[in-house]
Design an enzyme around this catalytic site. Sequence first.
Site, PDB file in Angstrom:
ATOM      1  N   GLU B  47       0.863  -1.187   0.000  1.00  0.00           N
ATOM      2  CA  GLU B  47       0.000   0.000   0.000  1.00  0.00           C
ATOM      3  C   GLU B  47       0.904   1.243   0.000  1.00  0.00           C
ATOM      4  OE1 GLU B  47      -1.611   0.650   3.918  1.00  0.00           O
ATOM      5  OE2 GLU B  47      -3.497   1.448   3.144  1.00  0.00           O
ATOM      6  N   LYS B 128      -9.543   1.258  -1.903  1.00  0.00           N
ATOM      7  CA  LYS B 128      -9.763   0.700  -0.554  1.00  0.00           C
ATOM      8  C   LYS B 128     -11.133   1.070  -0.007  1.00  0.00           C
ATOM      9  CE  LYS B 128      -7.198   0.627   3.874  1.00  0.00           C
ATOM     10  NZ  LYS B 128      -5.918   1.120   4.472  1.00  0.00           N
ATOM     11  N   CYS B 182      -4.636  -3.362   2.889  1.00  0.00           N
ATOM     12  CA  CYS B 182      -4.416  -3.219   4.335  1.00  0.00           C
ATOM     13  C   CYS B 182      -5.638  -3.619   5.167  1.00  0.00           C
ATOM     14  CB  CYS B 182      -3.956  -1.795   4.644  1.00  0.00           C
ATOM     15  SG  CYS B 182      -3.239  -1.640   6.301  1.00  0.00           S
TER      16      CYS B 182
END
Lengths: 334, 334
Positions: B47, B128, B182
């Site tokens: 990320e 995300k 993540c």
Amino acid sequence: MPRPVRVAAAQVGRVDRNTPRSTVLVRLIALLEEADKQSVKLVVFPETTFTTFFPRYLIADETELDSYFEKEDAETGIVNSANVKSFFDKATQLGIDVAVGYAEKAPEGNYNTASYVSGGRTLAKYRKVHLPGSFEPFNDDPDTTNQLEKRYFKPGNFGFQAFRAPTLRHGTKSPIIGMLICNDRRWPEGWRCYGLQGVEIMCIGYNSVAWAPELLGTNSSMNRDASRQDALFHHKLVCQANAYTNATFCITAARCGWDDGKFELITGSMIIDPEGHIVAENKTDGDELIVADIDLDACQQGKSRTFAFEKHRRPEHYGVIVERAGVVEPSEVP
Amino acid sequence: MPRPVRVAAAQVGRVDRNTPRSTVLVRLIALLEEADKQSVKLVVFPETTFTTFFPRYLIADETELDSYFEKEDAETGIVNSANVKSFFDKATQLGIDVAVGYAEKAPEGNYNTASYVSGGRTLAKYRKVHLPGSFEPFNDDPDTTNQLEKRYFKPGNFGFQAFRAPTLRHGTKSPIIGMLICNDRRWPEGWRCYGLQGVEIMCIGYNSVAWAPELLGTNSSMNRDASRQDALFHHKLVCQANAYTNATFCITAARCGWDDGKFELITGSMIIDPEGHIVAENKTDGDELIVADIDLDACQQGKSRTFAFEKHRRPEHYGVIVERAGVVEPSEVP
């Protein structure tokens, strides 16, 4: 504000095809008495606690098949079923809450069920949603481990309904309880449905084969030790992960040992905390009580931060989870 | 029918607040060259690969904040962004597919994004969905670890779209790929959306704090070693469990080390098989390529048996997962 409660998993060892309920009940009652000695307030028992795990057999005889099921009293449920009443009477007498699995013969069909009984009253009933295995047997060799739950049970029709257990209350708040049965624990959907109701203690009973070459499929090179270790690894992995991601305690109770001296089931009876850590686990593969003091307040760390659902979840992107059961693959690229 | 492919996680060590992209790019290109030497066909990067993990800082200066974002070319996407073009040119030249995370400045808003680039073309882009942390800082002490993703990014608006990677094709079938970033890896919903598209390789980049007393909340008695171990335990637990329950390989790539010499990030770069086993993992907390030969055919064991979704899932009971974001507790018992 601490909300302590002493809980236990009641692991139950070998039970054979011809072991009568009366023999099993003596052992279950001994576990309840041990729990009472240790001042335990909630005991989780396995899936199909009162008999052997009969879906491993292809049973042609209707009378034998019927003998593995419990018939509930229409008004009071399992607590007054003649075959198992002595178990619930003992729990009531000792003031212990129990979550216990059994095969249920209901007017609307047969189910793989767990009831939560407190003070002689059924507070909640769960019917296993995720039935593993198949309708047709792997084969009819009596030494074969089949997995015929889809033959003997209907999928649970109650969904995932969390409930309060007022006898375990501290201060103003009763614990929020959920129940899952065996294969359900591998499906994050059920856990999350309970998580969205604030579950604090997940109760899970199971029978999981340690070695079944006829069920392992293409992995048939696996030997007995590797297979047992892998089954235990998967069991712990899914329970620890889903306890963590739903910030809940979890109590798992195994039926284990070598049924009929030849069908091995894994152990893995545990108490897991809301961070996914194992705080107590079995030491044997027989009858054993696994006890822990837990503080339900420990759920708040996860529920209020990393897994504060209302802040972080994005249901607008989860649609496919409820729109279909199976896989639709993306198109192949030319 | 075997479908082998050699894949890698590119772990990236310490990157400071003032480390220029040019310095990072040299290191990323060295990792690509190492991958080429080892005949790797797919490399997953972390990320926010090109900069430090800036959401830990409360950044008042708009010019500085802006400097952490990439602006994409309207037609060709990230591959022609001037600041990072040399990285994608190298991957294209070497014939390596890359999944890489970066902060994206788009006309419709700022996102925490990953693109999958193959042969100079963006095959897929993911933004995300599960942004952790908060909008307001914990405090404005510059030595504090904040987690300000909700301040700097909008939640991803593309959902979870699996896609095919034709350059990795064996026979008639291209691998099915998914991307998560993540904190997404802690949410089974995203995994399952990909699972329902038959995902075979999940690509996950992350920055996860090893120790942040100001983020740990009530667990503040935890020391640095315990905190690091726990963060690594949770990372592995959720990746292994969700890889298993979706019968997919998973490649995780960490940004790790001690940014600015004081903000520690966990390692945990791994390649996981569809049974949830770790088949390769990092040995250092610096730049490192973790390589494994995987056979996508190994997904079939899980996808066709234990996790044959169409046989076992029961979407009629999962409604609450999409009906609301947050918790509704059962009523208290009087």
